[in-house]
Scaffold this motif. Structure first.
Motif, PDB file in Angstrom:
ATOM      1  N   UNK A   1       0.825  -1.196   0.000  1.00  0.00           N
ATOM      2  CA  UNK A   1       0.000   0.000   0.000  1.00  0.00           C
ATOM      3  C   UNK A   1       0.871   1.263   0.000  1.00  0.00           C
ATOM      4  N   UNK A   2       1.959   1.213   0.749  1.00  0.00           N
ATOM      5  CA  UNK A   2       2.854   2.378   0.811  1.00  0.00           C
ATOM      6  C   UNK A   2       3.447   2.688  -0.559  1.00  0.00           C
ATOM      7  N   UNK A   3       3.920   1.639  -1.250  1.00  0.00           N
ATOM      8  CA  UNK A   3       4.517   1.845  -2.572  1.00  0.00           C
ATOM      9  C   UNK A   3       3.480   2.375  -3.554  1.00  0.00           C
ATOM     10  N   UNK A   4       2.257   1.809  -3.522  1.00  0.00           N
ATOM     11  CA  UNK A   4       1.213   2.257  -4.451  1.00  0.00           C
ATOM     12  C   UNK A   4       0.854   3.724  -4.210  1.00  0.00           C
ATOM     13  N   UNK A   5       0.895   4.161  -2.938  1.00  0.00           N
ATOM     14  CA  UNK A   5       0.619   5.568  -2.635  1.00  0.00           C
ATOM     15  C   UNK A   5       1.748   6.466  -3.152  1.00  0.00           C
ATOM     16  N   UNK A   6       3.004   5.992  -2.987  1.00  0.00           N
ATOM     17  CA  UNK A   6       4.146   6.789  -3.445  1.00  0.00           C
ATOM     18  C   UNK A   6       4.224   6.879  -4.971  1.00  0.00           C
ATOM     19  N   UNK A   7       3.592   5.949  -5.666  1.00  0.00           N
ATOM     20  CA  UNK A   7       3.592   5.996  -7.131  1.00  0.00           C
ATOM     21  C   UNK A   7       2.856   7.225  -7.673  1.00  0.00           C
ATOM     22  N   UNK A   8       2.013   7.830  -6.841  1.00  0.00           N
ATOM     23  CA  UNK A   8       1.308   9.058  -7.244  1.00  0.00           C
ATOM     24  C   UNK A   8       2.162  10.318  -7.044  1.00  0.00           C
ATOM     25  N   UNK A   9       3.311  10.187  -6.368  1.00  0.00           N
ATOM     26  CA  UNK A   9       4.147  11.360  -6.070  1.00  0.00           C
ATOM     27  C   UNK A   9       4.681  11.970  -7.364  1.00  0.00           C
ATOM     28  N   UNK A  10       4.651  13.296  -7.488  1.00  0.00           N
ATOM     29  CA  UNK A  10       5.041  13.932  -8.758  1.00  0.00           C
ATOM     30  C   UNK A  10       6.525  13.808  -9.112  1.00  0.00           C
ATOM     31  N   UNK A  11       7.392  13.533  -8.113  1.00  0.00           N
ATOM     32  CA  UNK A  11       8.835  13.466  -8.384  1.00  0.00           C
ATOM     33  C   UNK A  11       9.331  12.022  -8.401  1.00  0.00           C
ATOM     34  N   UNK A  12       9.044  11.277  -7.338  1.00  0.00           N
ATOM     35  CA  UNK A  12       9.545   9.910  -7.265  1.00  0.00           C
ATOM     36  C   UNK A  12       8.573   8.889  -7.860  1.00  0.00           C
ATOM     37  N   UNK A  13       7.370   9.332  -8.188  1.00  0.00           N
ATOM     38  CA  UNK A  13       6.347   8.431  -8.700  1.00  0.00           C
ATOM     39  C   UNK A  13       6.235   8.445 -10.216  1.00  0.00           C
ATOM     40  N   UNK A  14       5.141   7.901 -10.715  1.00  0.00           N
ATOM     41  CA  UNK A  14       4.932   7.755 -12.149  1.00  0.00           C
ATOM     42  C   UNK A  14       4.685   9.059 -12.902  1.00  0.00           C
ATOM     43  N   UNK A  15       4.147  10.135 -12.260  1.00  0.00           N
ATOM     44  CA  UNK A  15       3.977  11.394 -13.014  1.00  0.00           C
ATOM     45  C   UNK A  15       5.272  11.950 -13.592  1.00  0.00           C
ATOM     46  N   UNK A  16       6.423  11.622 -12.969  1.00  0.00           N
ATOM     47  CA  UNK A  16       7.719  12.034 -13.502  1.00  0.00           C
ATOM     48  C   UNK A  16       8.123  11.048 -14.603  1.00  0.00           C
ATOM     49  N   UNK A  17       8.077  11.486 -15.862  1.00  0.00           N
ATOM     50  CA  UNK A  17       8.310  10.591 -17.004  1.00  0.00           C
ATOM     51  C   UNK A  17       9.756  10.454 -17.418  1.00  0.00           C
ATOM     52  N   UNK A  18      10.701  11.108 -16.729  1.00  0.00           N
ATOM     53  CA  UNK A  18      12.107  11.036 -17.117  1.00  0.00           C
ATOM     54  C   UNK A  18      12.754   9.761 -16.577  1.00  0.00           C
ATOM     55  N   UNK A  90      -3.139   2.575  -9.260  1.00  0.00           N
ATOM     56  CA  UNK A  90      -4.377   1.974  -8.751  1.00  0.00           C
ATOM     57  C   UNK A  90      -4.329   0.455  -8.907  1.00  0.00           C
ATOM     58  N   UNK A  91      -3.838  -0.007 -10.039  1.00  0.00           N
ATOM     59  CA  UNK A  91      -3.697  -1.455 -10.273  1.00  0.00           C
ATOM     60  C   UNK A  91      -2.732  -2.076  -9.265  1.00  0.00           C
ATOM     61  N   UNK A  92      -1.683  -1.353  -8.945  1.00  0.00           N
ATOM     62  CA  UNK A  92      -0.701  -1.810  -7.954  1.00  0.00           C
ATOM     63  C   UNK A  92      -1.378  -2.009  -6.595  1.00  0.00           C
ATOM     64  N   UNK A  93      -2.264  -1.092  -6.225  1.00  0.00           N
ATOM     65  CA  UNK A  93      -2.954  -1.182  -4.936  1.00  0.00           C
ATOM     66  C   UNK A  93      -3.883  -2.403  -4.891  1.00  0.00           C
ATOM     67  N   UNK A  94      -4.518  -2.727  -6.017  1.00  0.00           N
ATOM     68  CA  UNK A  94      -5.361  -3.916  -6.081  1.00  0.00           C
ATOM     69  C   UNK A  94      -4.524  -5.169  -5.820  1.00  0.00           C
ATOM     70  N   UNK A  95      -3.317  -5.217  -6.388  1.00  0.00           N
ATOM     71  CA  UNK A  95      -2.419  -6.344  -6.159  1.00  0.00           C
ATOM     72  C   UNK A  95      -2.009  -6.462  -4.704  1.00  0.00           C
ATOM     73  N   UNK A  96      -1.751  -5.334  -4.054  1.00  0.00           N
ATOM     74  CA  UNK A  96      -1.374  -5.349  -2.633  1.00  0.00           C
ATOM     75  C   UNK A  96      -2.508  -5.889  -1.774  1.00  0.00           C
TER      76      UNK A  96
END
Length: 424
Positions: A1-18, A90-96
């Motif tokens: 759950x912690x990782x899935x929440x951090x995936x929404x973070x703008x820098x360390x998460x998925x929104x950062x596309x670099x 969101x899919x990651x959270x379902x797996x958790x």
């Protein structure tokens, strides 16, 4: 759950596309999933091997693997259907959430059915195992058992070395898929995937979603094929060919698939090859290599098996990664050289499967238990001993009045064994 929440973070998460090797969350996520999956799968099969007899395992392991594929199909289906609308996090959270349900399922099973070990090794011929003080747990005992028994080394090779081939082919497929979707949905100026430092641009949002959908489709196709093979193929193949020939079937298929990929290295050929490798490993290799633990002691089924499934499998993946990293500079170099490694591994596995199959048949026939703490007792020796004890009882009972023996048992604990060998 912690990782899935951090995936929404703008820098360390998925929104950062670099793209960057410093994206630590990706490393943590990968290691967590791999470690948890390795431990849980290993413990489940150790539990199953200790609670099922050989005949029951032979008939039911195919069905077990088949129903396991239902979850493997549902996961990629959720990703394929909802990754565009809800996003990968969101899919990651379902797996958790599913991992928590897994723990509850095992708790309920043990509460209802309990746990009873089969294949308990006798300490003396014709006698029940005697209770003795437990030895102090040794973290290296599993490794020692692995080192002492060539049969266990053979199981190690069957259980892990094919992962070298799977890792190489899997990486090849992902490289080809990433190149394909990056060209289909390029990273243009103004997008957050563009790098201001160099030309090492990441993937556009559309390319990321397309790649995620592609991998979801791959999971659906692979696990559906695994389900069909497990339901209609695994038990039938083992019954028809026998375990010995079934062991040879998987590495032979691997060799044929690797050769075909070398000759036709396109995205969807590699897609099909990877699908066949995964499906056959689930439906053929997994059930057969678990059956190989039947003529082994509980110490091997738990301790040595843990070393094999956790460290061995991860080591095989690491070895495959060494190969992919060595030739990652060029896709063509990766395919040509990686396929040579895969062909060499498959050839060795064919030889190893032949050796282990011969030993398995030999041990099953003799009733030999690999890794027994006491002196190993074959089935023939124990049957002869039981006959001798029965003859002794008959001789004694002829001279002893019935009144003196009707309340006294002279069966040497044979009533519980029902005349069967503990080693069977």
């Amino acid at each position: 759950f912690t990782i899935s929440a951090l995936l929404y973070h703008p820098i360390i998460g998925l929104p950062n596309g670099q793209a960057s090797e410093d994206r630590i969350l990706g490393w943590i996520s990968y290691c967590s999933i791999e470690s948890f999956g390795s431990v849980m799968v290993s413990l489940f099969w150790s539990f199953a091997n200790s609670n099922f007899s050989f005949q029951t395992a032979k008939a039911s392991y195919g069905v077990l693997v088949a129903f396991a594929q239902v979850g493997s199909i549902l996961g990629p289906t959720i990703v394929n259907q909802y990754s565009k609308s809800n996003g990968p996090a969101w899919c990651y959270m379902v797996g958790a959430t599913s991992m928590i349900l897994l723990q509850g399922t095992m708790y309920i099973y043990i509460k209802i059915y309990g746990a009873q070990e089969y294949n308990i090794v006798t300490t003396d011929i014709g006698k029940k195992p005697t209770t003795s003080p437990k030895k102090k747990a040794d973290i290296l005992e599993g490794l020692k058992l692995f080192w002492d028994h060539n049969y266990v080394k053979g199981i190690f090779a069957i259980s892990t070395l094919f992962m070298v081939e799977v890792t190489i082919v899997d990486y090849t497929m992902k490289v080809l898929a990433q190149d394909h979707f990056a060209k289909l949905h390029p990273c243009l100026d103004g997008m957050n995937c563009r790098s201001n430092i160099d030309d090492n641009h990441g993937m556009s949002e559309k390319a990321t979603v397309a790649l995620t959908t592609f991998m979801g489709l791959f999971g659906q196709a692979t696990n559906t094929l695994s389900l069909l093979l497990s339901l209609f193929g695994t038990s039938a193949v083992i019954r028809y060919l026998g375990l010995r020939l079934t062991l040879l079937l998987f590495p032979s298929l691997c060799l044929a698939i690797i050769i075909f990929v070398r000759l036709h290295p396109t995205l969807y050929v590699v897609f099909g090859a990877m699908m066949m490798l995964k499906a056959c490993s689930y439906a053929l290799n997994n059930p057969t290599k678990e059956l190989l633990y039947q003529p082994t002691s509980p110490a091997i089924r738990y301790k040595a098996k843990s070393w094999i499934d956790i460290f061995g499998a991860r080591g095989a993946k690491a070895l495959g990664s060494v190969v992919t990293n060595a030739f990652a500079h060029s896709t063509s170099s990766l395919i040509q050289n990686g396929s040579l490694v895969g062909m060499a591994v498959s050839t060795f596995l064919i030889w190893n499967a032949r050796y282990v199959g011969q030993k398995f048949d030999e041990y099953q026939e003799e009733g030999y238990v690999v890794g027994s703490d006491s002196k190993s007792i074959t089935k023939q020796q124990e049957v002869a001993a039981l006959k001798s004890i029965s003859a002794e009882e008959e001789y004694v009972n002829e001279d002893v009045p019935q009144s003196e023996t009707e309340h006294e048992s002279t069966s040497c604990a044979l009533d519980d064994d029902d005349g069967k060998s503990d080693n069977s």
